[in-house]
Design a protein around this motif. Sequence first.
Motif, PDB file in Angstrom:
ATOM      1  N   ASN A  22      10.262  14.194  -6.383  1.00  0.00           N
ATOM      2  CA  ASN A  22       8.779  14.731  -6.671  1.00  0.00           C
ATOM      3  C   ASN A  22       7.840  13.730  -7.016  1.00  0.00           C
ATOM      4  N   ALA A  23       8.193  12.373  -6.849  1.00  0.00           N
ATOM      5  CA  ALA A  23       7.438  11.357  -7.332  1.00  0.00           C
ATOM      6  C   ALA A  23       6.090  11.320  -6.862  1.00  0.00           C
ATOM      7  N   THR A  24       5.108  11.019  -7.503  1.00  0.00           N
ATOM      8  CA  THR A  24       3.857  10.893  -7.212  1.00  0.00           C
ATOM      9  C   THR A  24       3.127   9.854  -7.849  1.00  0.00           C
ATOM     10  N   ALA A  25       1.894   9.545  -7.500  1.00  0.00           N
ATOM     11  CA  ALA A  25       1.134   8.358  -7.778  1.00  0.00           C
ATOM     12  C   ALA A  25       0.956   8.557  -9.402  1.00  0.00           C
ATOM     13  N   ASN A  26       1.036   9.733 -10.068  1.00  0.00           N
ATOM     14  CA  ASN A  26       0.886   9.885 -11.439  1.00  0.00           C
ATOM     15  C   ASN A  26       2.089  10.101 -12.421  1.00  0.00           C
TER      16      ASN A  26
ATOM     17  N   LYS B 246       0.773  -1.246  -0.192  1.00  0.00           N
ATOM     18  CA  LYS B 246       0.012  -0.105   0.132  1.00  0.00           C
ATOM     19  C   LYS B 246       0.953   1.288  -0.120  1.00  0.00           C
ATOM     20  N   GLU B 247       1.891   1.086   0.584  1.00  0.00           N
ATOM     21  CA  GLU B 247       2.892   2.440   0.843  1.00  0.00           C
ATOM     22  C   GLU B 247       3.447   3.116  -0.440  1.00  0.00           C
ATOM     23  N   PRO B 248       3.970   2.365  -1.436  1.00  0.00           N
ATOM     24  CA  PRO B 248       4.963   3.086  -2.541  1.00  0.00           C
ATOM     25  C   PRO B 248       4.012   3.916  -3.527  1.00  0.00           C
ATOM     26  N   VAL B 249       4.382   5.195  -3.619  1.00  0.00           N
ATOM     27  CA  VAL B 249       3.260   5.908  -4.710  1.00  0.00           C
ATOM     28  C   VAL B 249       3.846   5.752  -5.956  1.00  0.00           C
TER      29      VAL B 249
ATOM     30  N   VAL C 291      13.393   4.229 -15.029  1.00  0.00           N
ATOM     31  CA  VAL C 291      12.184   4.526 -15.265  1.00  0.00           C
ATOM     32  C   VAL C 291      11.417   4.746 -14.073  1.00  0.00           C
ATOM     33  N   LEU C 292      10.822   5.844 -13.776  1.00  0.00           N
ATOM     34  CA  LEU C 292       9.872   6.065 -12.667  1.00  0.00           C
ATOM     35  C   LEU C 292       8.554   5.827 -13.040  1.00  0.00           C
ATOM     36  N   LEU C 293       7.715   5.030 -12.544  1.00  0.00           N
ATOM     37  CA  LEU C 293       6.351   4.833 -13.032  1.00  0.00           C
ATOM     38  C   LEU C 293       5.502   5.006 -11.661  1.00  0.00           C
ATOM     39  N   GLY C 294       4.546   6.052 -11.685  1.00  0.00           N
ATOM     40  CA  GLY C 294       3.613   6.150 -10.592  1.00  0.00           C
ATOM     41  C   GLY C 294       2.669   5.216 -10.709  1.00  0.00           C
ATOM     42  N   ARG C 295       2.159   4.960  -9.562  1.00  0.00           N
ATOM     43  CA  ARG C 295       1.258   3.801  -9.022  1.00  0.00           C
ATOM     44  C   ARG C 295       0.118   3.572  -9.737  1.00  0.00           C
ATOM     45  N   THR C 296      -0.444   4.815 -10.342  1.00  0.00           N
ATOM     46  CA  THR C 296      -1.798   4.876 -10.937  1.00  0.00           C
ATOM     47  C   THR C 296      -1.816   4.025 -12.389  1.00  0.00           C
ATOM     48  N   TRP C 297      -0.348   3.950 -12.824  1.00  0.00           N
ATOM     49  CA  TRP C 297      -0.363   3.366 -14.198  1.00  0.00           C
ATOM     50  C   TRP C 297       0.252   1.856 -14.200  1.00  0.00           C
TER      51      TRP C 297
END
Length: 199
Positions: A120-124, A94-97, A139-145
Motif C-alpha cells: 500500500n505504498a503511496t507518495a505520502n 518519475k515513476e517511483p511513488v 524504512v519506506l519513504l513516500g516521494r512527497t517527503w
Amino acid sequence: MAEQVAGLLLAAGAGRRFGGPKALATLNGEPLVQRALRIMKEAGCTPIRVVIGAAADEVRALLPNPEMAVVAEDWATGMGASLRTGLAELNHLKEPVATLVHLVDLPWVGPEILTRVATNATANTVARAAYEGTPGHPVLLGRTWWPEIAKTAEGDRGARDWLATRKDLTLIECADLGNGRDVDHRADLPNEASPTNPA
C-alpha cells in the motif's frame, strides 16, 4: 507492490568496528551487497540504486549493473550523506511513488519483510519495519517527503531525527518473518571470509 517502489541500498560505510567495508563481507559465500540486492529484487523494488563510498570500485564491481551505483562523495561524514545522495538520484526518476531504504549489513532481513513494509505504498507513506516493537529497517519513504528528509539527514543519524517528528509513522511488525539484527563484528557472520579473516 501495486505502485512502483524504488530500492535504495546504503552500502557506503567503511565498517571501522567490523574491520572493513561490510558490503564486501560474505555470508555463505555471497557478498552482503549482492545478497541485499537479490532480496530487494525478489521483493519487487524497481529501480534499485546502491550508494557506495568506501572501497567504491570493489563494491561497484560486485553489482550486476555498475550504473546502479551512486557514489556519495562525502560518505565518511556518516549515513546522512548516503541518504541525501541516494534520494537526490531517485528524485530524477518519475515513476517511483516511494522508496524502501535498506542497509547492507542486515543479511537476515528477507524479501518477505520488504514486501510487507512496501504494501500500500503511496507518495505520502511513512513506514518502517519493527521487530517485537523495536523500529528497524527497511524504512519506506513516500516521494512527497524526499526533499524534506534530504535537508535533515546529517551525520550517522540518517532519517532518524526526521522520523522522530512524524506522528504518521506506521510501524509494521515483522518479527514473524525474520530479525533485523545488524552485523557489527566479523564473528556475527558464520562462514565469513575476507582478506583479513580467511575462512
